[in-house]
Design a protein around this motif. Structure first.
Motif, PDB file in Angstrom:
ATOM      1  N   ARG A   6     -20.637   9.454   5.114  1.00 23.33           N
ATOM      2  CA  ARG A   6     -19.415   9.638   5.897  1.00 23.33           C
ATOM      3  C   ARG A   6     -18.284   8.741   5.409  1.00 23.33           C
ATOM      4  NH1 ARG A   6     -17.947   6.387  10.393  1.00 23.33           N
ATOM      5  NH2 ARG A   6     -19.100   4.447  10.391  1.00 23.33           N
ATOM      6  N   LEU A   7     -17.065   9.166   5.709  1.00 21.88           N
ATOM      7  CA  LEU A   7     -15.895   8.330   5.468  1.00 21.88           C
ATOM      8  C   LEU A   7     -15.970   7.176   6.451  1.00 21.88           C
ATOM      9  CD1 LEU A   7     -13.080   7.884   4.143  1.00 21.88           C
ATOM     10  CD2 LEU A   7     -12.137   9.232   6.008  1.00 21.88           C
ATOM     11  N   ASN A   8     -16.062   5.955   5.955  1.00 22.02           N
ATOM     12  CA  ASN A   8     -16.175   4.792   6.834  1.00 22.02           C
ATOM     13  C   ASN A   8     -14.811   4.324   7.304  1.00 22.02           C
ATOM     14  OD1 ASN A   8     -16.150   1.653   7.136  1.00 22.02           O
ATOM     15  ND2 ASN A   8     -18.229   2.324   7.647  1.00 22.02           N
ATOM     16  N   HIS A   9     -13.864   4.190   6.369  1.00 21.37           N
ATOM     17  CA  HIS A   9     -12.524   3.736   6.749  1.00 21.37           C
ATOM     18  C   HIS A   9     -11.506   4.077   5.676  1.00 21.37           C
ATOM     19  CE1 HIS A   9     -13.978   0.189   4.410  1.00 21.37           C
ATOM     20  NE2 HIS A   9     -12.719   0.137   4.013  1.00 21.37           N
ATOM     21  N   ILE A  10     -10.253   3.931   6.050  1.00 20.63           N
ATOM     22  CA  ILE A  10      -9.135   4.048   5.123  1.00 20.63           C
ATOM     23  C   ILE A  10      -8.516   2.666   5.025  1.00 20.63           C
ATOM     24  CG2 ILE A  10      -6.870   5.090   4.718  1.00 20.63           C
ATOM     25  CD1 ILE A  10      -7.926   7.500   6.403  1.00 20.63           C
ATOM     26  N   GLY A  11      -8.343   2.175   3.800  1.00 26.93           N
ATOM     27  CA  GLY A  11      -7.744   0.862   3.574  1.00 26.93           C
ATOM     28  C   GLY A  11      -6.235   0.989   3.427  1.00 26.93           C
ATOM     29  N   GLN A  61     -11.415   4.564  11.557  1.00 23.05           N
ATOM     30  CA  GLN A  61     -11.222   3.126  11.401  1.00 23.05           C
ATOM     31  C   GLN A  61     -10.276   2.876  10.233  1.00 23.05           C
ATOM     32  OE1 GLN A  61     -14.404   0.131  10.186  1.00 23.05           O
ATOM     33  NE2 GLN A  61     -14.117  -0.295  12.371  1.00 23.05           N
ATOM     34  N   ILE A  62      -9.324   1.976  10.464  1.00 21.47           N
ATOM     35  CA  ILE A  62      -8.357   1.577   9.447  1.00 21.47           C
ATOM     36  C   ILE A  62      -8.617   0.114   9.109  1.00 21.47           C
ATOM     37  CG2 ILE A  62      -5.911   1.344   8.860  1.00 21.47           C
ATOM     38  CD1 ILE A  62      -6.623   4.237   9.521  1.00 21.47           C
ATOM     39  N   GLU A  63      -8.743  -0.175   7.825  1.00 24.01           N
ATOM     40  CA  GLU A  63      -8.866  -1.558   7.357  1.00 24.01           C
ATOM     41  C   GLU A  63      -7.481  -1.991   6.888  1.00 24.01           C
ATOM     42  OE1 GLU A  63     -11.371  -4.166   4.087  1.00 24.01           O
ATOM     43  OE2 GLU A  63     -10.862  -2.094   3.610  1.00 24.01           O
ATOM     44  N   LEU A  64      -6.913  -2.967   7.572  1.00 19.11           N
ATOM     45  CA  LEU A  64      -5.623  -3.527   7.172  1.00 19.11           C
ATOM     46  C   LEU A  64      -5.888  -4.710   6.258  1.00 19.11           C
ATOM     47  CD1 LEU A  64      -3.874  -3.384  10.649  1.00 19.11           C
ATOM     48  CD2 LEU A  64      -3.596  -1.795   8.735  1.00 19.11           C
ATOM     49  N   ILE A  65      -5.238  -4.715   5.086  1.00 18.09           N
ATOM     50  CA  ILE A  65      -5.468  -5.775   4.107  1.00 18.09           C
ATOM     51  C   ILE A  65      -4.137  -6.373   3.673  1.00 18.09           C
ATOM     52  CG2 ILE A  65      -7.741  -5.111   3.242  1.00 18.09           C
ATOM     53  CD1 ILE A  65      -6.454  -3.339   1.195  1.00 18.09           C
ATOM     54  N   GLU A  66      -4.087  -7.673   3.748  1.00 12.80           N
ATOM     55  CA  GLU A  66      -2.905  -8.444   3.356  1.00 12.80           C
ATOM     56  C   GLU A  66      -3.314  -9.371   2.212  1.00 12.80           C
ATOM     57  OE1 GLU A  66      -0.852 -12.262   5.361  1.00 12.80           O
ATOM     58  OE2 GLU A  66      -0.713 -10.461   6.608  1.00 12.80           O
ATOM     59  N   PRO A  67      -2.467  -9.530   1.200  1.00 15.19           N
ATOM     60  CA  PRO A  67      -2.853 -10.399   0.084  1.00 15.19           C
ATOM     61  C   PRO A  67      -2.977 -11.862   0.521  1.00 15.19           C
ATOM     62  CG  PRO A  67      -0.595  -9.602  -0.200  1.00 15.19           C
ATOM     63  CD  PRO A  67      -1.153  -8.930   1.014  1.00 15.19           C
ATOM     64  N   LEU A  68      -3.950 -12.532  -0.063  1.00 15.77           N
ATOM     65  CA  LEU A  68      -4.112 -13.984   0.106  1.00 15.77           C
ATOM     66  C   LEU A  68      -3.565 -14.635  -1.160  1.00 15.77           C
ATOM     67  CD1 LEU A  68      -7.676 -14.777   1.561  1.00 15.77           C
ATOM     68  CD2 LEU A  68      -5.460 -15.252   2.606  1.00 15.77           C
TER      69      LEU A  68
END
Length: 146
Positions: A6-11, A61-68
């Motif tokens: 299954r599609l788990n999430h969209i980043g 589910q949406i995974e929000l990613i911000e650069p470190l």
């Protein structure tokens, strides 16, 4: 034959987790499922939100990613896309090592070796040029998943 699960999430890459969280909460009706946390091995700060589904269920589910920092792989994406945007799609597989061999056997470019991802399970990425233009994350199904 190996099959994707299954599609788990969209980043979604974002220059500001705080602003994106407000947007997904206030405009999209999403709920925060995990407090933001740093994932230094990936060079990102991460949090997950669930969009509303039918009859009160969770949607996507949406995974929000911000650069470190500037060495983050997401930093370059944000430099090219200052407002952020879809970064990847993530599919589950029962065995990450079998999946890696399968993709490589199909001539797909696997980017690196399996490593721990934001869900605490093994992941790898497949080059977007081999996946119809979409960076694709392959994730071993988490043990607590349905």
């Amino acid at each position: 034959m190996m099959k994707l699960g299954r599609l788990n999430h969209i980043g979604v890459a974002t220059p500001s987790l705080e602003a994106s969280l407000a947007y997904y909460r206030d405009v999209m009706g999403a709920t925060l499922t995990h407090e933001p946390f740093d994932l230094p091995a990936q060079g990102v700060k991460v949090c997950f939100v669930d969009t509303p589904g039918e009859n009160g269920t969770h949607g996507t589910q949406i995974e929000l990613i911000e650069p470190l920092g500037e060495n983050s792989p997401i930093h370059g994406f944000i430099a090219k896309n200052p407002a952020g945007g879809q970064h990847h799609m993530c599919y589950e597989v029962p065995d990450i090592h079998e999946a890696k061999k399968w993709f490589e056997g199909l001539g797909k470019r696997v980017l690196g070796e399996p490593r721990i991802g934001a869900h605490g399970t093994l992941i790898f990425f497949v080059h977007p040029k081999d996946m119809n233009g979409v960076l694709t994350e392959i994730m071993e199904t988490p043990r607590e998943a349905h």
